[in-house]
Design a protein around this motif. Structure first.
Motif, short mmCIF file in Angstrom:
data_model
loop_
_atom_site.label_atom_id
_atom_site.label_comp_id
_atom_site.label_asym_id
_atom_site.label_seq_id
_atom_site.Cartn_x
_atom_site.Cartn_y
_atom_site.Cartn_z
N VAL A 44 0.81 -1.22 0.00
CA VAL A 44 0.00 0.00 0.00
C VAL A 44 0.84 1.28 0.00
O VAL A 44 0.30 2.37 0.06
CB VAL A 44 -0.95 0.03 1.22
CG1 VAL A 44 -1.97 -1.09 1.15
CG2 VAL A 44 -0.17 -0.04 2.53
N VAL A 45 2.16 1.16 -0.06
CA VAL A 45 3.01 2.33 0.15
C VAL A 45 2.81 3.41 -0.91
O VAL A 45 3.00 4.60 -0.64
CB VAL A 45 4.49 1.89 0.21
CG1 VAL A 45 4.99 1.44 -1.15
CG2 VAL A 45 5.38 2.99 0.76
N LEU A 177 11.35 8.44 6.31
CA LEU A 177 11.10 9.40 5.24
C LEU A 177 10.28 8.73 4.16
O LEU A 177 10.58 7.61 3.72
CB LEU A 177 12.43 9.89 4.64
CG LEU A 177 12.31 10.82 3.42
CD1 LEU A 177 11.64 12.14 3.81
CD2 LEU A 177 13.69 11.07 2.81
N GLY A 178 9.21 9.41 3.72
CA GLY A 178 8.34 8.86 2.69
C GLY A 178 8.15 9.83 1.54
O GLY A 178 8.13 11.05 1.73
N MET A 191 9.12 4.38 0.83
CA MET A 191 9.16 4.55 2.28
C MET A 191 10.51 4.04 2.79
O MET A 191 10.85 2.86 2.60
CB MET A 191 8.02 3.77 2.95
CG MET A 191 8.01 3.85 4.47
SD MET A 191 7.83 5.53 5.09
CE MET A 191 7.45 5.22 6.82
N ALA A 192 11.27 4.93 3.42
CA ALA A 192 12.57 4.57 4.00
C ALA A 192 12.43 4.61 5.52
O ALA A 192 12.25 5.68 6.11
CB ALA A 192 13.65 5.54 3.55
N ARG A 193 12.47 3.44 6.14
CA ARG A 193 12.31 3.35 7.60
C ARG A 193 13.68 3.39 8.29
O ARG A 193 14.66 2.85 7.79
CB ARG A 193 11.59 2.06 7.98
CG ARG A 193 10.19 1.95 7.38
CD ARG A 193 9.46 0.70 7.88
NE ARG A 193 8.16 0.57 7.22
CZ ARG A 193 7.06 1.20 7.64
NH1 ARG A 193 7.10 1.95 8.72
NH2 ARG A 193 5.91 1.05 6.99
N ASP A 194 13.68 4.04 9.45
CA ASP A 194 14.90 4.11 10.28
C ASP A 194 16.07 4.65 9.46
O ASP A 194 17.16 4.08 9.44
CB ASP A 194 15.24 2.73 10.84
CG ASP A 194 14.08 2.11 11.59
OD1 ASP A 194 13.64 2.70 12.59
OD2 ASP A 194 13.59 1.04 11.16
N PHE A 234 9.38 0.11 -1.84
CA PHE A 234 9.04 0.86 -3.05
C PHE A 234 7.80 0.23 -3.68
O PHE A 234 7.69 -0.99 -3.79
CB PHE A 234 10.20 0.82 -4.05
CG PHE A 234 9.86 1.41 -5.39
CD1 PHE A 234 9.73 2.79 -5.54
CD2 PHE A 234 9.63 0.60 -6.49
CE1 PHE A 234 9.40 3.34 -6.77
CE2 PHE A 234 9.31 1.14 -7.73
CZ PHE A 234 9.20 2.52 -7.86
N GLY A 235 6.85 1.08 -4.09
CA GLY A 235 5.61 0.57 -4.64
C GLY A 235 5.14 1.32 -5.87
O GLY A 235 5.40 2.51 -6.04
#
Length: 352
Positions: A44-45, A177-178, A191-194, A234-235
């Protein structure tokens, strides 16, 4: 019974912290939120644009037209572990929005039998007490439109709190960061987590551990510091409309971890696994969903097999209230534990 508790405690701490040099800490923050997203296999990103964007991709908060609130509940391991989520988000103006969310994953009412035997060697059941082990994640989200048409970004600031009764606790901090970009019927999301790595610092009560020090070797205790390495998702998504009333939304995501894992694409630098989700909607009133993800190469006694996690879901929306349900890992095709997930979303337009 004393040894049983010690074993339970070692299992809890080891599963959560044995990778403390630190690739897999704070894994409860990767489970996901929202039954609608679960029903689509967590793909769903790129398409997310509601209050739950604070978790999946904060850039999607730009899609809010009014205040929204979301609640979710699910259980794991035959209702032993409970997973709960609440979120609120609202537009600031026509170019920005903000949100806040809370996640709790915990096991409650665990028997503490470390004091079962007194100093004279007598068993006293009155000395048994209860404790909980719980993980909390609070996320503050901000999103803004960029000057480029269709391009939005969002950022999360996360506070992590983990508690194992009176034995140990930790604080952690990190950032996500999205980015989302829309071009005609296509949507793209990253979407980049942490992104700065997330640090957890543990405090351990040595006095409590001394009561069972003969059972727990020093190397079995949690590390005092953990680092969670970045992850990328990545979506690409697209929606199709049929006869005005029927809509099909499809999304394909690639989930990347910078570590060698059992993902179907795995190297010493990074591992990648895909996820695919579909949502069929009728007049924005009834939703049917299906998704598959978590593809893993499992090695069982020398033989390798491919496992995956298929999910299905359904949702209903009426006058600003949306109720969603998902059944995850149908058919027990994955090592992941299946769960029934329920969520509720309320749009403030309901009250106007």
């Amino acid at each position: 019974m004393k040894k049983s508790l010690v074993l339970l405690f070692i299992i809890i701490t080891h599963q959560a912290y044995s990778q403390s040099v630190a690739k897999y800490s704070n894994e409860f923050m990767n489970i996901g939120v929202d039954a609608a997203a679960f029903g689509m296999g967590n793909a769903v990103v790129a398409n997310i644009n509601d209050v739950n964007s604070g978790y999946w991709n904060p850039a999607g908060l730009i899609g809010l037209e009014d205040k929204q609130m979301a609640l979710m509940h699910s259980s794991y391991f035959a209702n032993i572990a409970l997973y709960d989520y609440a979120a609120f988000a609202m537009p600031i103006d026509d170019r920005s929005a903000w949100g806040i969310s809370l996640i709790r994953f915990g096991v409650d009412d665990i028997l503490n039998t470390t004091q079962l035997i007194d100093s004279q060697g007598n068993i006293d059941f009155n000395r048994i007490s209860l404790f909980s082990t719980a993980d909390y994640g609070i996320t503050f989200s901000y999103a803004r439109k960029l000057p480029v048409q269709g391009l939005n970004y969002g950022i999360n600031a996360k506070v992590i709190r983990r508690i194992i009764g009176d034995f140990a606790s930790s604080w952690g901090f990190g950032f996500d960061l999205g980015i989302q970009f829309k071009h005609k019927d296509w949507k793209f999301g990253l979407m980049a987590r942490d992104i700065t790595t997330t640090f957890n610092t543990w405090s351990i009560d040595e006095d409590l551990f001394s009561a069972v020090s003969d059972q727990i070797p020093t190397q079995d205790l949690p590390e005092t510091t953990e680092i969670t390495i970045p992850k990328l998702q990545f979506g690409v998504a697209r929606s199709f409309t049929f006869s005005y009333d029927y809509t099909l939304t499809a999304e394909v995501d690639l989930n990347m971890r910078f570590a060698e894992t059992n993902d179907i694409i795995s190297t010493s630098f990074a591992s990648i696994t895909p996820a695919v989700g579909l949502q069929f909607a009728y007049t924005d009133l009834v939703f049917l969903r299906a998704g598959v993800g978590n593809f893993q190469n499992e090695n069982n006694f020398g033989s390798e097999s491919l496992t995956f996690q298929p999910n299905i879901g359904i949702g209903f929306k009426y006058k600003g209230i949306q109720v969603d349900y998902a059944l995850t890992d149908i058919g027990d095709q994955s090592a992941a534990v299946y769960s029934n997930v329920f969520s509720l979303k309320i749009d403030w337009s309901l009250f106007r």
